[in-house]
Structures are given as structure tokens and as C-alpha cells.
Write a protein that holds these residues in place. Structure first.
Motif, PDB file in Angstrom:
ATOM      1  N   LEU A  30       0.827  -1.208   0.000  1.00 20.14           N
ATOM      2  CA  LEU A  30       0.000   0.000   0.000  1.00 20.14           C
ATOM      3  C   LEU A  30       0.861   1.259   0.000  1.00 20.14           C
ATOM      4  N   LEU A  31       1.895   1.286   0.813  1.00 25.09           N
ATOM      5  CA  LEU A  31       2.774   2.459   0.872  1.00 25.09           C
ATOM      6  C   LEU A  31       3.436   2.739  -0.476  1.00 25.09           C
ATOM      7  N   ALA A  32       3.716   1.691  -1.233  1.00 27.53           N
ATOM      8  CA  ALA A  32       4.355   1.858  -2.542  1.00 27.53           C
ATOM      9  C   ALA A  32       3.447   2.586  -3.535  1.00 27.53           C
ATOM     10  N   ARG A  33       2.145   2.600  -3.263  1.00 27.46           N
ATOM     11  CA  ARG A  33       1.186   3.228  -4.183  1.00 27.46           C
ATOM     12  C   ARG A  33       0.774   4.639  -3.754  1.00 27.46           C
ATOM     13  N   LEU A  34       1.237   5.077  -2.573  1.00 21.06           N
ATOM     14  CA  LEU A  34       0.839   6.379  -2.042  1.00 21.06           C
ATOM     15  C   LEU A  34       1.902   7.434  -2.347  1.00 21.06           C
ATOM     16  N   ASP A  35       1.490   8.717  -2.277  1.00 14.81           N
ATOM     17  CA  ASP A  35       2.487   9.777  -2.434  1.00 14.81           C
ATOM     18  C   ASP A  35       3.231   9.966  -1.109  1.00 14.81           C
ATOM     19  N   GLU A  36       4.222  10.846  -1.083  1.00 15.36           N
ATOM     20  CA  GLU A  36       5.094  10.952   0.093  1.00 15.36           C
ATOM     21  C   GLU A  36       4.358  11.415   1.347  1.00 15.36           C
ATOM     22  N   GLN A  37       3.401  12.317   1.219  1.00 20.56           N
ATOM     23  CA  GLN A  37       2.622  12.753   2.382  1.00 20.56           C
ATOM     24  C   GLN A  37       1.792  11.601   2.935  1.00 20.56           C
ATOM     25  N   LEU A  64      10.991   3.717   6.005  1.00 23.37           N
ATOM     26  CA  LEU A  64      10.944   5.172   6.148  1.00 23.37           C
ATOM     27  C   LEU A  64      11.816   5.590   7.322  1.00 23.37           C
ATOM     28  N   ASN A  65      12.385   6.782   7.234  1.00 26.48           N
ATOM     29  CA  ASN A  65      13.212   7.309   8.298  1.00 26.48           C
ATOM     30  C   ASN A  65      12.360   7.586   9.530  1.00 26.48           C
ATOM     31  N   VAL A  66      12.938   7.397  10.708  1.00 28.03           N
ATOM     32  CA  VAL A  66      12.225   7.637  11.965  1.00 28.03           C
ATOM     33  C   VAL A  66      11.748   9.091  12.038  1.00 28.03           C
ATOM     34  N   GLU A  67      12.575  10.017  11.583  1.00 33.97           N
ATOM     35  CA  GLU A  67      12.192  11.437  11.623  1.00 33.97           C
ATOM     36  C   GLU A  67      11.020  11.721  10.687  1.00 33.97           C
ATOM     37  N   THR A  68      10.934  11.021   9.589  1.00 33.35           N
ATOM     38  CA  THR A  68       9.801  11.168   8.673  1.00 33.35           C
ATOM     39  C   THR A  68       8.510  10.725   9.356  1.00 33.35           C
ATOM     40  N   ILE A  69       8.581   9.636  10.081  1.00 34.01           N
ATOM     41  CA  ILE A  69       7.405   9.136  10.795  1.00 34.01           C
ATOM     42  C   ILE A  69       7.006  10.111  11.896  1.00 34.01           C
ATOM     43  N   ARG A  70       7.989  10.650  12.616  1.00 33.50           N
ATOM     44  CA  ARG A  70       7.692  11.635  13.660  1.00 33.50           C
ATOM     45  C   ARG A  70       7.065  12.893  13.075  1.00 33.50           C
ATOM     46  N   ARG A  71       7.553  13.311  11.922  1.00 34.09           N
ATOM     47  CA  ARG A  71       6.965  14.472  11.250  1.00 34.09           C
ATOM     48  C   ARG A  71       5.503  14.199  10.898  1.00 34.09           C
ATOM     49  N   GLY A  72       5.228  13.009  10.396  1.00 35.69           N
ATOM     50  CA  GLY A  72       3.856  12.632  10.084  1.00 35.69           C
ATOM     51  C   GLY A  72       2.967  12.650  11.317  1.00 35.69           C
ATOM     52  N   ARG A  73       3.509  12.198  12.452  1.00 35.09           N
ATOM     53  CA  ARG A  73       2.744  12.211  13.692  1.00 35.09           C
ATOM     54  C   ARG A  73       2.439  13.644  14.136  1.00 35.09           C
ATOM     55  N   ARG A  74       3.433  14.530  14.002  1.00 33.37           N
ATOM     56  CA  ARG A  74       3.203  15.944  14.344  1.00 33.37           C
ATOM     57  C   ARG A  74       2.135  16.553  13.446  1.00 33.37           C
ATOM     58  N   GLU A  75       2.185  16.225  12.147  1.00 33.40           N
ATOM     59  CA  GLU A  75       1.188  16.753  11.218  1.00 33.40           C
ATOM     60  C   GLU A  75      -0.211  16.233  11.545  1.00 33.40           C
ATOM     61  N   LEU A  76      -0.308  14.963  11.896  1.00 36.63           N
ATOM     62  CA  LEU A  76      -1.606  14.407  12.280  1.00 36.63           C
ATOM     63  C   LEU A  76      -2.112  15.027  13.577  1.00 36.63           C
ATOM     64  N   ASP A  77      -1.207  15.240  14.542  1.00 37.86           N
ATOM     65  CA  ASP A  77      -1.592  15.865  15.806  1.00 37.86           C
ATOM     66  C   ASP A  77      -2.121  17.279  15.591  1.00 37.86           C
ATOM     67  N   ALA A  78      -1.620  17.956  14.541  1.00 33.20           N
ATOM     68  CA  ALA A  78      -2.080  19.312  14.208  1.00 33.20           C
ATOM     69  C   ALA A  78      -3.272  19.277  13.258  1.00 33.20           C
ATOM     70  N   SER A  79      -3.888  18.118  13.098  1.00 33.76           N
ATOM     71  CA  SER A  79      -5.054  17.932  12.213  1.00 33.76           C
ATOM     72  C   SER A  79      -4.757  18.320  10.765  1.00 33.76           C
ATOM     73  N   LEU A  80      -3.528  18.129  10.326  1.00 31.36           N
ATOM     74  CA  LEU A  80      -3.082  18.415   8.952  1.00 31.36           C
ATOM     75  C   LEU A  80      -3.349  19.869   8.569  1.00 31.36           C
ATOM     76  N   ARG A  81      -3.346  20.751   9.563  1.00 34.00           N
ATOM     77  CA  ARG A  81      -3.657  22.157   9.340  1.00 34.00           C
ATOM     78  C   ARG A  81      -2.722  22.824   8.314  1.00 34.00           C
ATOM     79  N   ASP A  82      -1.433  22.535   8.386  1.00 32.25           N
ATOM     80  CA  ASP A  82      -0.461  23.177   7.490  1.00 32.25           C
ATOM     81  C   ASP A  82      -0.178  22.362   6.235  1.00 32.25           C
ATOM     82  N   PRO A  84      -1.797  21.628   2.799  1.00 33.22           N
ATOM     83  CA  PRO A  84      -2.883  21.878   1.851  1.00 33.22           C
ATOM     84  C   PRO A  84      -3.227  20.624   1.060  1.00 33.22           C
ATOM     85  N   PRO A  85      -4.518  20.327   0.898  1.00 35.31           N
ATOM     86  CA  PRO A  85      -4.922  19.088   0.221  1.00 35.31           C
ATOM     87  C   PRO A  85      -4.595  19.055  -1.267  1.00 35.31           C
ATOM     88  N   GLU A  86      -4.420  20.205  -1.898  1.00 33.05           N
ATOM     89  CA  GLU A  86      -4.173  20.220  -3.334  1.00 33.05           C
ATOM     90  C   GLU A  86      -2.685  20.156  -3.688  1.00 33.05           C
TER      91      GLU A  86
END
Length: 105
Positions: A30-37, A64-82, A84-86
Motif C-alpha cells: 500500500l505504501l508503494a502506491r501512495l504519495d510521500e505525504q 521510512l526514516n524515523v524522523e519522517t514518521i515523527r513528522r507525520g505524527r506531528r502533522e496528524l496531531d495538528a489535524s493536517l492544518r499546514d 494543503p490538500p491540493e
């Protein structure tokens, strides 16, 4: 894109019929079919399910790098506010444009 082979202890040294092996393969498929975000967010979500040590385990499973996963967690915690969906990357992010060279004659 190739599917990343899991490097967790169960998949590397465990029995070939270990149930985690099939789950990890499907996650990487599944990850192989998704974009980087989307990869970052899915890995972060899976890491949160594991709890303590989840970032490192998901990193071994997905590659994936551990820091990449942590960044994703921070983005999810912020409700993906920063995020943009497009856009996949933020404005101004990525590689700078190459300027054309003007040949002097």
C-alpha cells in the motif's frame, strides 16, 4: 515503485509463515502506491497504534526514516492544518528551479 522488504525481526529471522509477514507485506504494498505525504501519515498512524517504540518498529517495517514518521505524527496531531490538500509539498519546497545559462558569444 518496488515494494520494500520488511526488516523487522519476525520477517527477517522468524518462521516463513509468521502472520506479521503478510501484514507487513500488505502495508508496504500500500505504501508503494501512495504519495510521500500519505506514506508519512499512514506510517505515523501505524506507529501510534504500536505505542512506545512504534517509530523505530514502523521504520524497520517500511524503510521510512524515523524522523519522517515523527513528522507525520506531528502533522496528524495538528489535524493536517499546514498541509494543503491540493499540494504534495508546501509552496517553495522541493528542488530549486534550474536557471537557463546564457551563452556569451
Amino acid at each position: 515503485m518496488d515494494v520494500h522488504p520488511c526488516q523487522c525481526p519476525h520477517c527477517v529471522a522468524g518462521p516463513p509463515d509468521h502472520p506479521d509477514r503478510a501484514i507487513h507485506h500488505r502495508l508496504n504494498l500500500l505504501l508503494a502506491r501512495l504519495d510521500e505525504q500519505q506514506r508519512r501519515w499512514l506510517a505515523a498512524l501505524e506507529s501510534q497504534k504500536v505505542g512506545r517504540g512504534g517509530d523505530r518498529l514502523v521504520s524497520r517495517i517500511t524503510g521510512l526514516n524515523v524522523e519522517t514518521i515523527r513528522r507525520g505524527r506531528r502533522e496528524l496531531d495538528a489535524s493536517l492544518r499546514d498541509c494543503p490538500p491540493e499540494r504534495i509539498r508546501r509552496p517553495g519546497a522541493g528542488r530549486p528551479r534550474v536557471q537557463k545559462k546564457i551563452r556569451a558569444s
